[in-house]
Design a protein around this motif. Structure first.
Motif, mmCIF file in Angstrom:
data_model
loop_
_atom_site.group_PDB
_atom_site.id
_atom_site.type_symbol
_atom_site.label_atom_id
_atom_site.label_comp_id
_atom_site.label_asym_id
_atom_site.label_seq_id
_atom_site.Cartn_x
_atom_site.Cartn_y
_atom_site.Cartn_z
ATOM 1 N N GLN A 193 7.239 -39.573 12.760
ATOM 2 C CA GLN A 193 6.030 -39.675 13.625
ATOM 3 C C GLN A 193 6.328 -40.581 14.630
ATOM 4 O OE1 GLN A 193 3.432 -37.938 12.392
ATOM 5 N NE2 GLN A 193 3.495 -38.032 9.997
ATOM 6 N N PRO A 194 6.891 -40.438 15.825
ATOM 7 C CA PRO A 194 7.241 -41.232 16.695
ATOM 8 C C PRO A 194 5.985 -41.631 17.913
ATOM 9 C CG PRO A 194 8.213 -39.222 17.142
ATOM 10 C CD PRO A 194 7.920 -39.171 15.930
ATOM 11 N N HIS A 195 4.973 -40.675 17.400
ATOM 12 C CA HIS A 195 3.607 -41.003 18.478
ATOM 13 C C HIS A 195 2.725 -41.551 17.654
ATOM 14 C CE1 HIS A 195 5.738 -38.003 21.183
ATOM 15 N NE2 HIS A 195 5.709 -37.126 20.198
ATOM 16 N N TRP A 196 3.107 -41.963 16.354
ATOM 17 C CA TRP A 196 2.097 -42.839 15.452
ATOM 18 C C TRP A 196 2.939 -44.374 15.406
ATOM 19 C CZ3 TRP A 196 -1.775 -40.756 12.108
ATOM 20 C CH2 TRP A 196 -2.132 -39.469 12.661
ATOM 21 N N PRO A 197 2.718 -45.105 16.313
ATOM 22 C CA PRO A 197 3.375 -46.582 16.375
ATOM 23 C C PRO A 197 3.119 -47.190 15.023
ATOM 24 C CG PRO A 197 1.919 -46.569 18.117
ATOM 25 C CD PRO A 197 1.806 -44.976 17.607
ATOM 26 N N GLU A 198 1.866 -47.045 14.411
ATOM 27 C CA GLU A 198 1.505 -47.804 13.302
ATOM 28 C C GLU A 198 2.378 -47.578 12.035
ATOM 29 O OE1 GLU A 198 -1.577 -44.482 13.462
ATOM 30 O OE2 GLU A 198 -0.292 -45.611 14.937
ATOM 31 N N LEU A 199 3.139 -46.443 12.054
ATOM 32 C CA LEU A 199 3.933 -45.938 11.027
ATOM 33 C C LEU A 199 5.395 -46.325 11.169
ATOM 34 C CD1 LEU A 199 2.534 -42.355 10.142
ATOM 35 C CD2 LEU A 199 2.118 -44.504 8.891
ATOM 36 N N ALA A 200 5.623 -47.020 12.190
ATOM 37 C CA ALA A 200 7.135 -47.277 12.540
ATOM 38 C C ALA A 200 7.609 -48.030 11.352
ATOM 39 C CB ALA A 200 7.187 -47.995 13.992
ATOM 40 N N GLY A 201 6.908 -49.195 11.194
ATOM 41 C CA GLY A 201 7.615 -50.002 10.123
ATOM 42 C C GLY A 201 7.794 -49.460 8.762
ATOM 43 N N VAL A 202 7.169 -48.533 8.240
ATOM 44 C CA VAL A 202 7.022 -47.782 6.948
ATOM 45 C C VAL A 202 8.319 -46.986 7.111
ATOM 46 C CG1 VAL A 202 6.267 -46.051 5.542
ATOM 47 C CG2 VAL A 202 4.665 -48.225 6.284
ATOM 48 N N GLU A 203 8.457 -46.230 8.358
ATOM 49 C CA GLU A 203 9.362 -45.017 8.568
ATOM 50 C C GLU A 203 10.936 -45.532 8.606
ATOM 51 O OE1 GLU A 203 7.430 -41.007 9.758
ATOM 52 O OE2 GLU A 203 8.220 -41.920 11.302
ATOM 53 N N ARG A 204 10.902 -46.933 9.499
ATOM 54 C CA ARG A 204 12.048 -47.448 9.418
ATOM 55 C C ARG A 204 12.708 -47.888 8.033
ATOM 56 N NH1 ARG A 204 10.415 -51.258 14.403
ATOM 57 N NH2 ARG A 204 10.396 -49.696 16.065
ATOM 58 N N ALA A 205 11.881 -48.485 7.064
ATOM 59 C CA ALA A 205 12.201 -48.987 5.872
ATOM 60 C C ALA A 205 12.565 -47.869 4.859
ATOM 61 C CB ALA A 205 10.816 -49.534 5.215
ATOM 62 N N ILE A 206 11.943 -46.565 5.116
ATOM 63 C CA ILE A 206 12.527 -45.414 4.555
ATOM 64 C C ILE A 206 13.804 -45.004 5.066
ATOM 65 C CG2 ILE A 206 12.013 -42.985 4.058
ATOM 66 C CD1 ILE A 206 8.960 -43.304 4.453
ATOM 67 N N LEU A 207 14.086 -44.952 6.340
ATOM 68 C CA LEU A 207 15.070 -44.729 6.735
ATOM 69 C C LEU A 207 16.458 -45.814 6.302
ATOM 70 C CD1 LEU A 207 14.305 -43.379 10.244
ATOM 71 C CD2 LEU A 207 15.253 -42.093 8.220
ATOM 72 N N ASP A 208 15.966 -47.044 6.390
ATOM 73 C CA ASP A 208 16.893 -48.020 5.705
ATOM 74 C C ASP A 208 17.337 -47.706 4.160
ATOM 75 O OD1 ASP A 208 16.841 -49.631 7.735
ATOM 76 O OD2 ASP A 208 15.348 -50.909 7.078
ATOM 77 N N LEU A 209 16.495 -47.166 3.362
ATOM 78 C CA LEU A 209 16.625 -46.591 2.202
ATOM 79 C C LEU A 209 17.811 -45.359 2.231
ATOM 80 C CD1 LEU A 209 16.147 -47.150 -0.813
ATOM 81 C CD2 LEU A 209 14.188 -45.836 -0.482
#
Length: 389
Positions: A193-209
């Motif tokens: 969701q690169p056009h939804w900046p408010e989700l950036a933190g959540v998506e990075r945490a998922i990708l860390d996992l």
């Protein structure tokens, strides 16, 4: 009866040889669409003949091939869509119409969807072309039903959820429960969701996992994400590449991000291959609903991170384990996922039974032939529901 399923592709073979632009176009700009179109094609295989035709197929071609049109719907009720031209197209075709999987989109389920005049007209046309006196619109949930009631067509609709919830009509809950007994060692994600900046933190945490568990990510939307999933770096501009890198993996260099993307990001052209790949993981997580529900239908524990009315409505309606993005922890661990996204197999069975009954009832009422497998699956589900299992 010959049925024309009006939608994007039910799946393509040899997606690895296709350019991202073509793959995207086949699936209406969102690879996740393959989940519900694939399901519809399987469910409606009981007629004399069924064919998938695009929304813009010439009226005379549709009339030659079919006696009835079934529209594979998505979240068409919202400010982003004005379907007046398609309404005129349906009138020109002139055949009875059934709409399946219609959803509404807004910031939250507490706000009314903004429905443009052309789309209001489109709903009018669908209602006017009902094959019988029974409802001919299957909606994703109570929120969408409320929007149709505002338009004066609540009586034409029933809540059926999304057809993707019945991609596999066996006891999915039992298979998920068995898999849930295993430790979570590998995580797949449905992000992008690169056009939804408010989700950036959540998506990075998922990708860390995902990185920590040697997992993977299946992309869905939009064309830029599909180009990334196909590793078409030559078709990604420098500015687009930087946008992706800064959103997903800002700590990586350009070269390292390209390598990470090739290793992690995948694009699938059909539902069967997608589900087979997800089956190699222990948990599927993310804010992309259909990427998550494909995992559920494959018998894998899942968690959907809701962020708007679409995702919240579908998870609530179908009993898909979910959590609002605002309630997600900053750091994720494999061990925490089952507690963050608890799965109640009996509750899922009850909801699925109710939706299956409504879905089969809509098809029967409209005279739409459907595959015997769906029929055989729906009646035991109806019995389960009636008994309160």
């Amino acid at each position: 009866m010959r049925v024309a399923i009006m939608g994007s592709s039910a799946g393509v073979q040899n997606a690895h040889r296709m350019e991202a632009a073509s793959l995207s176009a086949f699936h209406g700009g969102n690879l996740g669409n393959v989940a519900f179109v694939h399901a519809l094609v399987r469910h409606l295989a009981g007629g004399d003949a069924s064919a998938v035709v695009p929304w813009h197929a010439p009226a005379e071609v549709v009339r030659e091939r079919a006696d009835l049109v079934v529209i594979a719907c998505a979240n068409q009720l919202g400010s982003h869509a004005d379907l007046g031209d398609h309404a005129n197209h349906l009138k020109a075709i002139g055949l009875p119409v059934v709409a399946i999987g219609l959803g509404a989109q807004s910031a939250s389920c507490d706000a009314a969807a903004e429905i443009r005049p052309g789309t209001r007209y489109w709903v009018d046309v669908i209602a006017d072309h009902a094959p019988s006196t029974t409802p001919n619109i299957g909606v994703r949930g109570a929120y969408t039903l409320e929007q149709l009631e505002r338009l004066g067509h609540g009586g034409q609709a029933v809540v059926t959820g999304c057809p993707s919830n019945l991609m596999d009509c066996s006891d999915v809950a039992a298979r998920v429960s068995v898999r849930a007994r295993r430790p979570v060692r590998r995580v797949a994600c449905a992000v992008g969701q690169p056009h939804w900046p408010e989700l950036a933190g959540v998506e990075r945490a998922i990708l860390d996992l995902v990185d920590a568990t040697n997992g993977s990510c299946a992309v869905q939307h939009d064309d830029l994400m599909i180009r990334l999933g196909q590793a078409e770096f030559s078709r990604i501009s420098d500015a687009e590449f930087e946008q992706l890198r800064a959103y997903f993996r800002p700590e990586l260099s350009d070269e390292a991000f390209a390598l990470w993307s090739r290793r992690t990001m995948l694009a699938f052209g059909n539902a069967s291959a997608w589900m087979a790949w997800l089956s190699r993981h222990d948990f599927v997580l993310g804010p992309r609903f259909h990427g998550v529900v494909l995992g559920l239908q494959a018998g894998i524990p899942v968690g959907c991170i809701t962020h708007d009315s679409r995702t919240a409505e579908m998870c609530e309606t179908m009993g898909v384990p979910s959590r609002p993005f605002s309630e997600m922890p900053e750091r994720l661990t494999p061990e925490a996922l089952p507690d963050l996204f608890p799965f109640d197999p009996d509750a899922y069975r009850r909801r699925r039974a109710k939706l299956a009954s409504a879905y089969v009832g809509l098809l029967e009422g409209c005279g739409v032939p459907f595959d015997l497998a769906l029929n055989l699956a729906a009646f035991p589900l109806r019995q389960q529901w009636a008994l309160g299992a």
